[in-house]
Scaffold this active site. Structure first.
Site, PDB file in Angstrom:
ATOM      1  N   ASP A  85     -33.698  74.152  43.416  1.00 15.17           N
ATOM      2  CA  ASP A  85     -32.812  73.771  42.269  1.00 15.17           C
ATOM      3  C   ASP A  85     -31.657  73.238  42.766  1.00 15.17           C
ATOM      4  OD1 ASP A  85     -34.781  74.192  40.456  1.00 15.17           O
ATOM      5  OD2 ASP A  85     -33.817  75.986  39.787  1.00 15.17           O
ATOM      6  N   LYS A 121     -52.775  48.574  47.289  1.00  8.61           N
ATOM      7  CA  LYS A 121     -52.917  47.246  48.095  1.00  8.61           C
ATOM      8  C   LYS A 121     -54.167  47.023  48.894  1.00  8.61           C
ATOM      9  CE  LYS A 121     -49.417  49.267  50.140  1.00  8.61           C
ATOM     10  NZ  LYS A 121     -49.377  50.335  49.444  1.00  8.61           N
ATOM     11  N   THR A 122     -54.846  48.152  49.337  1.00 10.79           N
ATOM     12  CA  THR A 122     -56.142  48.006  49.982  1.00 10.79           C
ATOM     13  C   THR A 122     -57.204  47.585  49.207  1.00 10.79           C
ATOM     14  OG1 THR A 122     -55.251  49.510  51.691  1.00 10.79           O
ATOM     15  CG2 THR A 122     -57.619  49.129  51.743  1.00 10.79           C
ATOM     16  N   HIS A 170     -35.118  82.913  34.164  1.00 10.02           N
ATOM     17  CA  HIS A 170     -34.882  81.878  34.912  1.00 10.02           C
ATOM     18  C   HIS A 170     -35.389  80.663  34.293  1.00 10.02           C
ATOM     19  CE1 HIS A 170     -34.149  79.572  38.898  1.00 10.02           C
ATOM     20  NE2 HIS A 170     -35.139  78.945  38.268  1.00 10.02           N
ATOM     21  N   GLU A 171     -36.733  80.784  33.828  1.00 12.39           N
ATOM     22  CA  GLU A 171     -37.329  79.588  33.215  1.00 12.39           C
ATOM     23  C   GLU A 171     -36.777  79.312  31.759  1.00 12.39           C
ATOM     24  OE1 GLU A 171     -38.601  77.629  34.978  1.00 12.39           O
ATOM     25  OE2 GLU A 171     -39.011  78.955  36.650  1.00 12.39           O
ATOM     26  N   HIS A 201     -33.595  77.348  32.025  1.00 16.09           N
ATOM     27  CA  HIS A 201     -33.897  75.717  32.003  1.00 16.09           C
ATOM     28  C   HIS A 201     -34.291  75.111  30.628  1.00 16.09           C
ATOM     29  CE1 HIS A 201     -33.559  75.540  36.474  1.00 16.09           C
ATOM     30  NE2 HIS A 201     -34.702  76.325  36.675  1.00 16.09           N
TER      31      HIS A 201
END
Length: 642
Positions: A512, A215-216, A430-431, A434
């Site tokens: 999470d 914008k600027t 854990h990963e 996912h």
């Protein structure tokens, strides 16, 4: 300023002269180079032996000068330094004077110290007064007297023909906004082209968009393109601690603008002064509200301001006053949104002009990898890549630096790898939890890579998805995708429970779980994706103190609130059960993947999917656009934290 400097020089010379002339003579005596200094014990021994003929005491200097009987008359006296309080010495001197006839004399202190103290205080006060006057003169510039009272003058930067060094050629990725503003420049350069057919020049243009979208930069481009006077000021510069100063500065700004019409006035961050009135705090005499009222009157009040175009920028249009947004004040509202693929490519081409980039680096690939990036973030991405290249002593930016720069901008700085410990095993499971769900779930975006290399900010590892560019740009998410996304977010906690048991669950999934709660609640209360029906039970943006009600109104009854909580829990538990079931069924694959991840510390999506195929008969999610795009690197879930 030269006069002030001469005064300060003369003051310093005067202080030096006075300091030299007012030094007590007794101190000079004490420091005479011809005198011989003896120890206090030797002095006492000489006194008791009757070998001292005369003693002079200087109490303020804690000094005694004495002569021995065998000492020549022309020789200088001996010096001895005394203690602060020594009544024993006084008694000894009295006895010696009576017994041996020693001449004892106490030298009285002069009034020099009092005179010096008075003159020093007067001199210090005079010096501080001169210093204060010099500071005021410097703060007010070279103007005449009375400049200190000019609080109400506008602080806008004025340029007769602005030379910002930025043109529309330097602005990329926001073509629609450029076209709108190029039309404004044409209005100013050849107004008769439009007024001849009855068109009216717009009075104001409001640039709306997220931070970093340009914008600027657009305002600088307008200043560089338009051959008209240009005023620029920030919204916060109107507001002062003195009542009425903001309104006075608005009046002064538009007075100068009318004298130089046609011209442009750019107000950056207008939400600092243009927030909604009547919030219930501060009353109607609030200084900011007075400033806003004056701005409204100047833009479109009883007197016109023909030839003045006001351009303002904000990323908070929801808090602006309705009177400021109406036609006649801000006739046009231009949305400067996050760039699409073509826009990102153009922005990268602009910022890559002055950088040495290797031939194998594809800007098209970088543009596809960065959906959701603003122009400022893309510029920062290339800058980080250039910094990494210089640090590694390479001659040009390669794909390795681009990859590391993307990870550094989106996730954080790489830290030293973890040692082989229980924490490392927990993070790995854990990963992988996912990553496995990203690979198996039908509607989820596929995996890009999974790593257990820690990052700054407490991130112990992360799994990245390849997000669909069309979905990110359009913002259209299906119910199936949202449910799969919640399941993926719960994959880390589900893996911890299945592998280590409930007793070994860590706090690493806290972020999470927050994301899960937000997604599930929005599905119920905003998107109508639950058994409660197609109802929007909550609206976003009910912030207090932004011109809205002080106490937010409840949009549903307590009975409905109970049902909302029940529906949210049902969604979360349903997805959690799916996550645990998939992890339980593919335990062998998870163990092998964890062993490989502990060995390599990073596994890319293709290798991960190839390993999953060896241990499962379920279809593996592949990138639908893999042939045309490099994987999009974007963090999909919060990583395991320490």
């Amino acid at each position: 300023m030269k006069h002030g400097q001469r005064i300060s020089q003369r003051l310093s010379q005067l202080v030096l002269v006075l300091g030299l002339s007012l030094t007590p003579t007794s101190v000079g005596l004490a420091q005479s180079s011809n005198s011989q200094t003896v120890s206090y014990s030797q002095f006492i021994a000489d006194l008791k032996a009757g070998e001292v003929s005369s003693v002079e005491l200087y109490q303020e200097q804690r000094l005694a000068k004495f002569r021995r009987k065998d000492q020549p008359e022309k020789s200088p006296p001996n010096d001895v330094f005394l203690f602060d309080r020594n009544p024993e010495l006084v008694e000894l001197l009295r006895q010696v004077s009576l017994k041996y006839g020693t001449h004892v004399r106490v030298v009285p202190s002069g009034s020099d110290s009092v005179v010096v103290g008075v003159i020093s205080n007067l001199l210090l006060g005079f010096f501080l007064l001169i210093l204060f006057l010099m500071i005021i003169r410097r703060a007010n510039g070279a103007g005449g007297p009375g400049q200190i009272l000019n609080f109400g003058k506008s602080r806008a930067r004025f340029q007769m023909e602005a030379q910002t060094g930025v043109t529309f050629d330097d602005v990329a990725g926001i073509e629609e906004a450029k076209e709108e503003l190029q039309e404004v420049v044409t209005f100013l350069k050849s107004a008769e082209k439009f007024t001849s057919i009855g068109a009216r020049i717009p009075k104001g243009v409001l640039l709306i968009g997220p931070p970093g979208t340009g914008k600027t930069l657009l305002a600088k481009a307008i200043a560089g393109e338009a051959a008209v006077p240009f005023f620029s000021i920030s919204g916060s510069e109107f507001v002062e601690m003195f009542v009425g100063v903001g309104a006075s500065r608005v009046r002064d700004l538009f007075k100068k603008a009318k004298e130089n019409a046609p011209c442009l006035v750019f107000i950056d961050e207008i939400d600092a002064v243009g927030r909604q009135r009547g919030a219930g705090i501060g009353g109607g005499n609030d200084e900011r509200e007075q400033t806003l009222n004056q701005l409204l009157t100047e833009m479109d009040g009883f007197e016109g301001n023909t030839g003045i175009i006001v351009i303002a920028a904000t990323n908070r249009p929801d808090v602006l006053d309705a009177a400021l947004l109406r036609p006649g004040r801000f006739d046009r509202q231009i949305t400067v949104d996050l760039p699409s693929y073509k826009g990102r490519l153009q922005i990268l081409q602009v910022h890559a002009r002055d950088k040495k980039i290797a031939a194998e680096v594809s800007l098209e690939a970088i543009a596809r990898r960065t959906p959701g990036f603003s122009g400022a973030e893309l510029a920062n991405l290339l800058n980080e890549a250039a910094i990494l290249t210089a640090r590694r002593r390479k001659s040009a930016i390669s794909n390795a630096e681009i990859d590391d720069a993307i990870d550094r901008v989106t996730i954080g700085m790489t830290l030293a790898p973890l040692l082989n410990s229980k924490k490392k095993w927990l993070i790995a499971y854990h990963e992988v939890g996912h990553a496995l769900l990203m690979t198996l779930l039908k509607h989820a975006d596929p995996l890009n890579k999974v790593t257990i290399i820690p990052r700054s900010g407490g991130v112990g590892g992360f799994a990245q998805q390849i997000f669909d560019e069309e979905r990110v740009d359009s913002g259209l998410y299906t119910r199936a995708w949202l449910l799969d996304e919640i399941t993926i977010l719960l994959g880390g906690r589900a893996a911890e429970v299945e592998i280590f048991g409930d007793a070994e669950v860590t706090i690493g999934a806290s972020s999470d779980l927050r994301a899960v709660a937000n997604l599930a609640r929005e599905m119920v209360t905003r998107y109508g994706m639950s058994d409660l029906g197609h109802l929007a039970l909550e609206t976003p943006g009910n912030e207090v103190f932004l011109g809205r009600d002080l106490m937010p109104r409840s949009e549903y009854s307590e009975a409905v609130a109970v049902q909302i909580d029940h529906q949210v829990r049902e969604i979360v538990m349903h997805c959690y059960d799916i996550a645990r079931k998939l992890i339980r069924e593919h335990r062998a694959a998870i163990d092998k993947l964890v062993e490989l991840l502990l060995e390599k510390e990073t596994i890319d999506g293709d290798e991960f999917r190839a390993l999953v195929r060896q241990y499962t008969h379920l279809p593996v999610k592949e990138p639908a656009w893999k042939a045309m795009a490099t994987p999009v690197s974007f963090v999909a879930n919060d990583a395991q934290q320490s």
